[in-house]
Design a protein around this motif. Structure first.
Motif, PDB file in Angstrom:
ATOM      1  N   LEU A  70     -11.179 -14.551   8.769  1.00 45.34           N
ATOM      2  CA  LEU A  70     -10.913 -13.165   9.144  1.00 45.34           C
ATOM      3  C   LEU A  70     -12.221 -12.376   9.248  1.00 45.34           C
ATOM      4  O   LEU A  70     -12.377 -11.530  10.139  1.00 45.34           O
ATOM      5  CB  LEU A  70      -9.976 -12.519   8.126  1.00 45.34           C
ATOM      6  CG  LEU A  70      -8.528 -13.032   8.137  1.00 45.34           C
ATOM      7  CD1 LEU A  70      -7.771 -12.513   6.922  1.00 45.34           C
ATOM      8  CD2 LEU A  70      -7.818 -12.613   9.421  1.00 45.34           C
ATOM      9  N   ALA A  71     -13.155 -12.672   8.338  1.00 44.73           N
ATOM     10  CA  ALA A  71     -14.438 -11.973   8.370  1.00 44.73           C
ATOM     11  C   ALA A  71     -15.223 -12.300   9.630  1.00 44.73           C
ATOM     12  O   ALA A  71     -15.985 -11.470  10.140  1.00 44.73           O
ATOM     13  CB  ALA A  71     -15.248 -12.332   7.128  1.00 44.73           C
ATOM     14  N   SER A  72     -15.027 -13.512  10.147  1.00 46.91           N
ATOM     15  CA  SER A  72     -15.752 -13.930  11.350  1.00 46.91           C
ATOM     16  C   SER A  72     -15.142 -13.371  12.623  1.00 46.91           C
ATOM     17  O   SER A  72     -15.704 -13.526  13.710  1.00 46.91           O
ATOM     18  CB  SER A  72     -15.783 -15.462  11.430  1.00 46.91           C
ATOM     19  OG  SER A  72     -14.492 -15.980  11.763  1.00 46.91           O
ATOM     20  N   ALA A  73     -13.991 -12.695  12.486  1.00 47.15           N
ATOM     21  CA  ALA A  73     -13.268 -12.225  13.666  1.00 47.15           C
ATOM     22  C   ALA A  73     -13.817 -10.928  14.226  1.00 47.15           C
ATOM     23  O   ALA A  73     -13.474 -10.539  15.333  1.00 47.15           O
ATOM     24  CB  ALA A  73     -11.796 -12.047  13.322  1.00 47.15           C
ATOM     25  N   GLY A  74     -14.648 -10.241  13.436  1.00 47.12           N
ATOM     26  CA  GLY A  74     -15.157  -8.968  13.908  1.00 47.12           C
ATOM     27  C   GLY A  74     -14.281  -7.817  13.451  1.00 47.12           C
ATOM     28  O   GLY A  74     -13.824  -7.787  12.312  1.00 47.12           O
ATOM     29  N   ASP A  75     -13.997  -6.887  14.336  1.00 45.98           N
ATOM     30  CA  ASP A  75     -13.285  -5.656  13.995  1.00 45.98           C
ATOM     31  C   ASP A  75     -11.795  -5.920  13.767  1.00 45.98           C
ATOM     32  O   ASP A  75     -11.078  -6.354  14.660  1.00 45.98           O
ATOM     33  CB  ASP A  75     -13.463  -4.645  15.136  1.00 45.98           C
ATOM     34  CG  ASP A  75     -12.970  -3.260  14.750  1.00 45.98           C
ATOM     35  OD1 ASP A  75     -12.498  -3.089  13.597  1.00 45.98           O
ATOM     36  OD2 ASP A  75     -13.062  -2.357  15.585  1.00 45.98           O
ATOM     37  N   LEU A  76     -11.336  -5.659  12.538  1.00 50.20           N
ATOM     38  CA  LEU A  76      -9.921  -5.847  12.205  1.00 50.20           C
ATOM     39  C   LEU A  76      -9.153  -4.531  12.153  1.00 50.20           C
ATOM     40  O   LEU A  76      -7.964  -4.533  11.837  1.00 50.20           O
ATOM     41  CB  LEU A  76      -9.785  -6.555  10.848  1.00 50.20           C
ATOM     42  CG  LEU A  76     -10.212  -8.020  10.773  1.00 50.20           C
ATOM     43  CD1 LEU A  76     -10.083  -8.510   9.338  1.00 50.20           C
ATOM     44  CD2 LEU A  76      -9.371  -8.884  11.702  1.00 50.20           C
ATOM     45  N   ARG A  77      -9.824  -3.433  12.457  1.00 47.56           N
ATOM     46  CA  ARG A  77      -9.156  -2.137  12.362  1.00 47.56           C
ATOM     47  C   ARG A  77      -7.950  -2.076  13.308  1.00 47.56           C
ATOM     48  O   ARG A  77      -8.041  -2.435  14.475  1.00 47.56           O
ATOM     49  CB  ARG A  77     -10.140  -1.022  12.696  1.00 47.56           C
ATOM     50  CG  ARG A  77     -11.174  -0.778  11.599  1.00 47.56           C
ATOM     51  CD  ARG A  77     -12.191   0.243  12.022  1.00 47.56           C
ATOM     52  NE  ARG A  77     -12.986  -0.221  13.168  1.00 47.56           N
ATOM     53  CZ  ARG A  77     -13.941   0.503  13.749  1.00 47.56           C
ATOM     54  NH1 ARG A  77     -14.212   1.720  13.304  1.00 47.56           N
ATOM     55  NH2 ARG A  77     -14.617  -0.002  14.765  1.00 47.56           N
ATOM     56  N   GLY A  78      -6.824  -1.642  12.730  1.00 48.83           N
ATOM     57  CA  GLY A  78      -5.604  -1.534  13.509  1.00 48.83           C
ATOM     58  C   GLY A  78      -4.807  -2.815  13.612  1.00 48.83           C
ATOM     59  O   GLY A  78      -3.718  -2.814  14.186  1.00 48.83           O
ATOM     60  N   ARG A  79      -5.323  -3.906  13.036  1.00 46.36           N
ATOM     61  CA  ARG A  79      -4.607  -5.186  13.071  1.00 46.36           C
ATOM     62  C   ARG A  79      -3.699  -5.315  11.846  1.00 46.36           C
ATOM     63  O   ARG A  79      -3.971  -4.761  10.785  1.00 46.36           O
ATOM     64  CB  ARG A  79      -5.578  -6.369  13.084  1.00 46.36           C
ATOM     65  CG  ARG A  79      -6.630  -6.308  14.165  1.00 46.36           C
ATOM     66  CD  ARG A  79      -6.058  -6.606  15.520  1.00 46.36           C
ATOM     67  NE  ARG A  79      -7.088  -6.532  16.549  1.00 46.36           N
ATOM     68  CZ  ARG A  79      -6.859  -6.642  17.853  1.00 46.36           C
ATOM     69  NH1 ARG A  79      -5.636  -6.834  18.289  1.00 46.36           N
ATOM     70  NH2 ARG A  79      -7.850  -6.547  18.716  1.00 46.36           N
ATOM     71  N   SER A  80      -2.652  -6.077  12.005  1.00 40.31           N
ATOM     72  CA  SER A  80      -1.780  -6.423  10.884  1.00 40.31           C
ATOM     73  C   SER A  80      -2.007  -7.891  10.564  1.00 40.31           C
ATOM     74  O   SER A  80      -1.901  -8.748  11.445  1.00 40.31           O
ATOM     75  CB  SER A  80      -0.310  -6.192  11.246  1.00 40.31           C
ATOM     76  OG  SER A  80      -0.076  -4.828  11.527  1.00 40.31           O
ATOM     77  N   VAL A  81      -2.344  -8.166   9.319  1.00 46.03           N
ATOM     78  CA  VAL A  81      -2.624  -9.537   8.883  1.00 46.03           C
ATOM     79  C   VAL A  81      -1.483 -10.038   8.012  1.00 46.03           C
ATOM     80  O   VAL A  81      -1.075  -9.377   7.052  1.00 46.03           O
ATOM     81  CB  VAL A  81      -3.946  -9.613   8.086  1.00 46.03           C
ATOM     82  CG1 VAL A  81      -4.143 -11.000   7.488  1.00 46.03           C
ATOM     83  CG2 VAL A  81      -5.124  -9.239   8.983  1.00 46.03           C
ATOM     84  N   LEU A  82      -0.963 -11.199   8.363  1.00 43.93           N
ATOM     85  CA  LEU A  82       0.014 -11.897   7.528  1.00 43.93           C
ATOM     86  C   LEU A  82      -0.629 -13.195   7.074  1.00 43.93           C
ATOM     87  O   LEU A  82      -0.865 -14.105   7.873  1.00 43.93           O
ATOM     88  CB  LEU A  82       1.300 -12.201   8.304  1.00 43.93           C
ATOM     89  CG  LEU A  82       2.289 -13.168   7.628  1.00 43.93           C
ATOM     90  CD1 LEU A  82       2.739 -12.637   6.274  1.00 43.93           C
ATOM     91  CD2 LEU A  82       3.488 -13.435   8.527  1.00 43.93           C
ATOM     92  N   ASN A  83      -0.948 -13.271   5.790  1.00 47.01           N
ATOM     93  CA  ASN A  83      -1.590 -14.462   5.238  1.00 47.01           C
ATOM     94  C   ASN A  83      -0.538 -15.340   4.570  1.00 47.01           C
ATOM     95  O   ASN A  83       0.073 -14.950   3.578  1.00 47.01           O
ATOM     96  CB  ASN A  83      -2.668 -14.052   4.227  1.00 47.01           C
ATOM     97  CG  ASN A  83      -3.485 -15.237   3.729  1.00 47.01           C
ATOM     98  OD1 ASN A  83      -3.345 -16.355   4.223  1.00 47.01           O
ATOM     99  ND2 ASN A  83      -4.340 -14.990   2.758  1.00 47.01           N
ATOM    100  N   LEU A  84      -0.333 -16.523   5.129  1.00 48.00           N
ATOM    101  CA  LEU A  84       0.649 -17.476   4.589  1.00 48.00           C
ATOM    102  C   LEU A  84      -0.044 -18.667   3.944  1.00 48.00           C
ATOM    103  O   LEU A  84       0.499 -19.759   3.874  1.00 48.00           O
ATOM    104  CB  LEU A  84       1.579 -17.940   5.708  1.00 48.00           C
ATOM    105  CG  LEU A  84       2.483 -16.849   6.301  1.00 48.00           C
ATOM    106  CD1 LEU A  84       3.184 -17.347   7.558  1.00 48.00           C
ATOM    107  CD2 LEU A  84       3.510 -16.386   5.282  1.00 48.00           C
TER     108      LEU A  84
END
Length: 282
Positions: A70-84
């Motif tokens: 996730l850190a390598s993805a860049g800008d996460l603002r406004g995203r919804s993360v579901l960690n399974l």
């Protein structure tokens, strides 16, 4: 709806396939390329995959890996993360805190089925974290398991729920297999035992809510079935096992727990009093 799935192991592949089957535009990324299920688009990088999805679903080996991706993805603002991703409750909370600080909304899930069970209406998934994310994507999450439940705003709670189910399962399975060894040594078919003892075996699960109530209320004294009445049966099981050459570790452990509790003045308490032993390390 656009969904991204990071990680295409056995479970991740099943998740992505369920989203595709549900009609969602699905982008996937995997460390080893070429594993995208039919109908999904494979992105060459994590950043491109995440940029393509509103809901980012992560299913990899370990929460440290999940956070790194996730850190390598860049800008996460406004995203919804579901960690399974499986791990400990502490790890789930750490990823949740990091994701929120990065501007994302975070939901953690604990899947209580194997990969072929994904999409089944009776498959259970426990969710914790953002209730808003759960509500927003509820119909999409139902594609993964028809019995998904948001249990807490604590992102670590689903992991603890899953561990509690497995902990109970392993204890029950070990006890059953010890019993099966005892029965078969005496020439009794385990299937015959199950057919005749089914009501008693079913009653065991029915007893758990009462134990839960006693633990939550910390009221253990009972009139019938107290610990002192368990001990003779445990002693008999231990002697029978030893006489037949059956491994005695399991009943000996139970005998030790019950005996110690009685010696500590809890002879008239319910079996739930043994929670005191498990609350202490060592």
């Amino acid at each position: 709806m656009s969904i991204t799935v990071l990680g295409l192991g056995e479970m991740g592949s099943a998740l992505a396939a369920a989203f595709v089957a549900g009609g969602h535009r699905t982008t996937v990324w995997n460390r080893t390329p070429g594993k995208a299920p039919a109908g999904a688009r494979e992105a060459p990088t994590v950043a491109e995959a995440v940029a393509d999805g509103g809901l980012i679903v992560v299913s990899v080996k370990g929460n440290a890996v999940a956070q790194s991706l996730l850190a390598s993805a860049g800008d996460l603002r406004g995203r919804s993360v579901l960690n399974l991703t499986d791990g400990t409750s502490f790890e789930a909370r750490e990823v949740a805190e990091w994701a929120v600080s990065a501007g994302a909304e975070y939901l953690h899930g604990q899947i209580m089925t194997i990969a072929p069970g994904i999409g089944h209406p009776d498959s259970v998934i426990f969710y914790g974290g953002s209730a808003e994310v759960f509500d927003r994507y509820r119909s999409t999450l139902d594609l993964l398991g028809g019995r998904g439940t948001h249990i807490s705003t604590d992102a670590g709670a689903p992991t603890l729920y899953g561990m509690a189910v497995h902990d109970t399962m392993w204890g029950a399975l070990n006890g059953f297999l010890h019993a099966a060894a005892l029965l078969t040594d005496a020439g009794i078919a385990v299937g015959d035992f199950m057919a005749n003892a089914a009501p008693s075996m079913s009653a065991l699960l029915g007893h758990l809510p009462m134990l839960a109530s006693e633990v939550d209320s910390e009221r253990y004294a009972i009139d019938f079935g107290a610990l002192q009445h368990h001990l003779p049966s445990v002693d008999d099981l231990l002697r029978e096992s030893a006489a037949r050459g059956i491994n005695v570790d399991f009943p000996a452990y139970t005998q030790r727990l019950v005996t110690t509790a009685i010696e500590n003045g809890h002879a008239h308490d319910s079996y739930s009093r043994l929670i005191d032993h498990f609350r202490k390390a060592g």
